[in-house]
Enzyme design. Sequence first.
Site, PDB file in Angstrom:
ATOM      1  N   ILE A 172       1.250   9.541   0.995  1.00  0.00           N
ATOM      2  CA  ILE A 172       0.394   8.364   1.169  1.00  0.00           C
ATOM      3  C   ILE A 172       0.758   7.682   2.484  1.00  0.00           C
ATOM      4  CG2 ILE A 172      -0.304   6.131   0.206  1.00  0.00           C
ATOM      5  CD1 ILE A 172       0.709   7.161  -2.539  1.00  0.00           C
ATOM      6  N   ASP A 186       4.584   6.116  12.854  1.00  0.00           N
ATOM      7  CA  ASP A 186       3.352   5.506  13.357  1.00  0.00           C
ATOM      8  C   ASP A 186       2.333   6.640  13.424  1.00  0.00           C
ATOM      9  OD1 ASP A 186       1.268   4.604  14.935  1.00  0.00           O
ATOM     10  OD2 ASP A 186       2.563   3.517  16.325  1.00  0.00           O
ATOM     11  N   ASN A 226      -4.606   6.539   4.162  1.00  0.00           N
ATOM     12  CA  ASN A 226      -4.922   5.134   3.887  1.00  0.00           C
ATOM     13  C   ASN A 226      -4.549   4.212   5.046  1.00  0.00           C
ATOM     14  OD1 ASN A 226      -5.011   2.551   2.091  1.00  0.00           O
ATOM     15  ND2 ASN A 226      -2.878   2.668   2.772  1.00  0.00           N
ATOM     16  N   ARG A 258      -4.441  17.184  10.198  1.00  0.00           N
ATOM     17  CA  ARG A 258      -4.272  18.484  10.873  1.00  0.00           C
ATOM     18  C   ARG A 258      -2.925  19.120  10.535  1.00  0.00           C
ATOM     19  NH1 ARG A 258      -4.463  22.748  11.718  1.00  0.00           N
ATOM     20  NH2 ARG A 258      -4.988  23.988  13.550  1.00  0.00           N
ATOM     21  N   TYR A 308     -14.174  -1.669  14.532  1.00  0.00           N
ATOM     22  CA  TYR A 308     -13.648  -1.316  13.201  1.00  0.00           C
ATOM     23  C   TYR A 308     -14.710  -0.533  12.426  1.00  0.00           C
ATOM     24  CZ  TYR A 308     -11.886  -1.643   8.442  1.00  0.00           C
ATOM     25  OH  TYR A 308     -11.457  -1.322   7.176  1.00  0.00           O
ATOM     26  N   LYS A 340     -14.621   3.398  10.894  1.00  0.00           N
ATOM     27  CA  LYS A 340     -14.842   3.764   9.493  1.00  0.00           C
ATOM     28  C   LYS A 340     -16.091   4.647   9.347  1.00  0.00           C
ATOM     29  CE  LYS A 340     -11.150   2.004   7.666  1.00  0.00           C
ATOM     30  NZ  LYS A 340     -10.140   2.830   7.008  1.00  0.00           N
ATOM     31  N   VAL A 399     -11.136  -6.437  -0.178  1.00  0.00           N
ATOM     32  CA  VAL A 399      -9.956  -6.299  -1.035  1.00  0.00           C
ATOM     33  C   VAL A 399      -8.901  -7.287  -0.537  1.00  0.00           C
ATOM     34  CG1 VAL A 399      -8.305  -4.678  -2.043  1.00  0.00           C
ATOM     35  CG2 VAL A 399     -10.400  -3.798  -0.961  1.00  0.00           C
TER      36      VAL A 399
HETATM   37  N1  LIG Z   1      -8.559  -4.883   2.514  1.00  0.00           N
HETATM   38  C1  LIG Z   1      -9.837  -4.622   2.685  1.00  0.00           C
HETATM   39  O1  LIG Z   1     -10.709  -5.503   2.522  1.00  0.00           O
HETATM   40  C2  LIG Z   1     -10.270  -3.217   3.017  1.00  0.00           C
HETATM   41  C3  LIG Z   1     -11.636  -2.910   2.850  1.00  0.00           C
HETATM   42  C4  LIG Z   1     -12.057  -1.625   3.155  1.00  0.00           C
HETATM   43  C5  LIG Z   1     -11.167  -0.696   3.629  1.00  0.00           C
HETATM   44  N2  LIG Z   1      -9.850  -1.031   3.803  1.00  0.00           N
HETATM   45  C6  LIG Z   1      -8.958   0.008   4.329  1.00  0.00           C
HETATM   46  O2  LIG Z   1      -7.899   0.193   3.425  1.00  0.00           O
HETATM   47  C7  LIG Z   1      -6.775   0.742   4.115  1.00  0.00           C
HETATM   48  C8  LIG Z   1      -5.524   0.004   3.685  1.00  0.00           C
HETATM   49  O3  LIG Z   1      -5.626  -1.358   4.055  1.00  0.00           O
HETATM   50  P1  LIG Z   1      -5.093  -2.557   3.153  1.00  0.00           P
HETATM   51  O4  LIG Z   1      -6.248  -3.388   2.769  1.00  0.00           O
HETATM   52  O5  LIG Z   1      -4.187  -2.057   2.102  1.00  0.00           O
HETATM   53  O6  LIG Z   1      -4.298  -3.392   4.282  1.00  0.00           O
HETATM   54  P2  LIG Z   1      -2.731  -3.696   4.473  1.00  0.00           P
HETATM   55  O7  LIG Z   1      -2.198  -4.370   3.270  1.00  0.00           O
HETATM   56  O8  LIG Z   1      -2.640  -4.409   5.780  1.00  0.00           O
HETATM   57  O9  LIG Z   1      -2.079  -2.244   4.585  1.00  0.00           O
HETATM   58  C9  LIG Z   1      -2.273  -1.434   5.720  1.00  0.00           C
HETATM   59  C10 LIG Z   1      -1.246  -0.323   5.716  1.00  0.00           C
HETATM   60  O10 LIG Z   1      -1.484   0.535   6.845  1.00  0.00           O
HETATM   61  C11 LIG Z   1      -0.237   0.772   7.478  1.00  0.00           C
HETATM   62  N3  LIG Z   1      -0.423   1.047   8.901  1.00  0.00           N
HETATM   63  C12 LIG Z   1      -1.133   0.336   9.805  1.00  0.00           C
HETATM   64  N4  LIG Z   1      -1.026   0.903  11.014  1.00  0.00           N
HETATM   65  C13 LIG Z   1      -0.224   2.004  10.876  1.00  0.00           C
HETATM   66  C14 LIG Z   1       0.266   2.983  11.753  1.00  0.00           C
HETATM   67  N5  LIG Z   1      -0.055   2.966  13.071  1.00  0.00           N
HETATM   68  N6  LIG Z   1       1.060   3.958  11.275  1.00  0.00           N
HETATM   69  C15 LIG Z   1       1.382   3.984   9.955  1.00  0.00           C
HETATM   70  N7  LIG Z   1       0.946   3.087   9.070  1.00  0.00           N
HETATM   71  C16 LIG Z   1       0.159   2.096   9.530  1.00  0.00           C
HETATM   72  C17 LIG Z   1       0.579  -0.496   7.247  1.00  0.00           C
HETATM   73  O11 LIG Z   1       1.972  -0.192   7.281  1.00  0.00           O
HETATM   74  P3  LIG Z   1       2.999  -0.601   8.443  1.00  0.00           P
HETATM   75  O12 LIG Z   1       2.492  -1.866   9.061  1.00  0.00           O
HETATM   76  O13 LIG Z   1       4.295  -0.756   7.723  1.00  0.00           O
HETATM   77  O14 LIG Z   1       2.973   0.561   9.374  1.00  0.00           O
HETATM   78  C18 LIG Z   1       0.163  -0.848   5.825  1.00  0.00           C
HETATM   79  O15 LIG Z   1       0.976  -0.159   4.903  1.00  0.00           O
HETATM   80  C19 LIG Z   1      -7.109   0.638   5.594  1.00  0.00           C
HETATM   81  O16 LIG Z   1      -7.518   1.904   6.066  1.00  0.00           O
HETATM   82  C20 LIG Z   1      -8.274  -0.337   5.637  1.00  0.00           C
HETATM   83  O17 LIG Z   1      -9.111  -0.122   6.745  1.00  0.00           O
HETATM   84  C21 LIG Z   1      -9.382  -2.274   3.500  1.00  0.00           C
END
Ligand SMILES: NC(=O)c1ccc[n+]([C@@H]2O[C@H](COP(=O)([O-])OP(=O)(O)OC[C@H]3O[C@@H](n4cnc5c(N)ncnc54)[C@H](OP(=O)(O)O)[C@@H]3O)[C@@H](O)[C@H]2O)c1
Length: 273
Positions: free
Chosen positions: A12, A65, A92, A126, A158, A162, A191
């Site tokens: 994950i 990263d 994710n 990949r 953004y 997506k 979310v």
């Molecule tokens: N929340 C919403 O409303 C929503 C809606 C639709 C889709 N999403 C999608 O859901 C996914 C998860 O987001 P979330 O809502 O759970 O937000 P979140 O709580 O901010 O979590 C984002 C996660 O992505 C990781 N991340 C960010 N940049 C990274 C990088 N360069 N390398 C590795 N890990 C990275 C962060 O970990 P570190 O900072 O520790 O690296 C964190 O664990 C995202 O793809 C987001 O676009 C969210």
Amino acid sequence: MSISLLNKVVLITGASSGIGRASAVEFAKQGAKLILVARRKNRLDGLAKELKSQYETESLTIQLDVSDKDAVESQLNNLPVEWKDVDILVNNAGLALTTDKIQEGNIDNWDIMIDTNIKGLLYVTRQLITGMVNRNSGHIINIGSIAGQEAYPCGNVYAATKHAVRAINQSLRMDLLGSAIRISEIAPGAVETEFSEVRWNDKDKADAFYSDFSPLVAEDIADAVIYCATRPLHVDVAQITLYPTAQASATQLHRGKSLIQNIANPPTLARKE
Ligand SMILES: NC(=O)c1ccc[n+]([C@@H]2O[C@H](COP(=O)([O-])OP(=O)(O)OC[C@H]3O[C@@H](n4cnc5c(N)ncnc54)[C@H](OP(=O)(O)O)[C@@H]3O)[C@@H](O)[C@H]2O)c1
């Protein structure tokens, strides 16, 4: 009917927060072995410890990263032997940065979103897909967004990332046709996670955004992830879109908690906003 996830190896990305973290907990409850990936290693280690004590989960934590191509290649090419056959990949990790008009946009922010949400997802995929193809088994679950289905004002880059996730998902299913590998996309609406705090770099603004409607919570999305992963092997859930009940599109959000309560209890409660 569902299949068992016992001892399945699940990787994950973005497991340090929000949807990724909640998904890790749900996979742990199912007896899976977890590879937890993110940049904040301390959070991953804390989660691994928690899952070990609650569910006896075996975890491997990797500080990575996903936008760093070389690091992704070296880390994921050198997984310990007992972890290298990843059964399920949950792509994710992702983020949005600011809500600006394109003409006022910050190009560095665009690069980070594109590098993480598109390129990072591709780099990780990949590295792991060759093994899946060779074993003729595996499941890739990509976390997209309703922003992958419609653009919205100031959501430009953004939303573009997506939309790309959605296209990659469709392409994967076509390119892997004839194999046993499954491809799923989950597209959430709003979310409540750290997502908005990261987007605006402003916790008060993020809290205010979620304050007057009932958003989805990370566990709602984790539920959908587990649903996809536990279908029988001849079933591939292509796409799930999840909205909060109070949301109808990226731009239509019904605010006012009292109305949500009225929807739940329509006969007796008067509408108050
Ligand atoms: N929340 C919403 O409303 C929503 C809606 C639709 C889709 N999403 C999608 O859901 C996914 C998860 O987001 P979330 O809502 O759970 O937000 P979140 O709580 O901010 O979590 C984002 C996660 O992505 C990781 N991340 C960010 N940049 C990274 C990088 N360069 N390398 C590795 N890990 C990275 C962060 O970990 P570190 O900072 O520790 O690296 C964190 O664990 C995202 O793809 C987001 O676009 C969210």
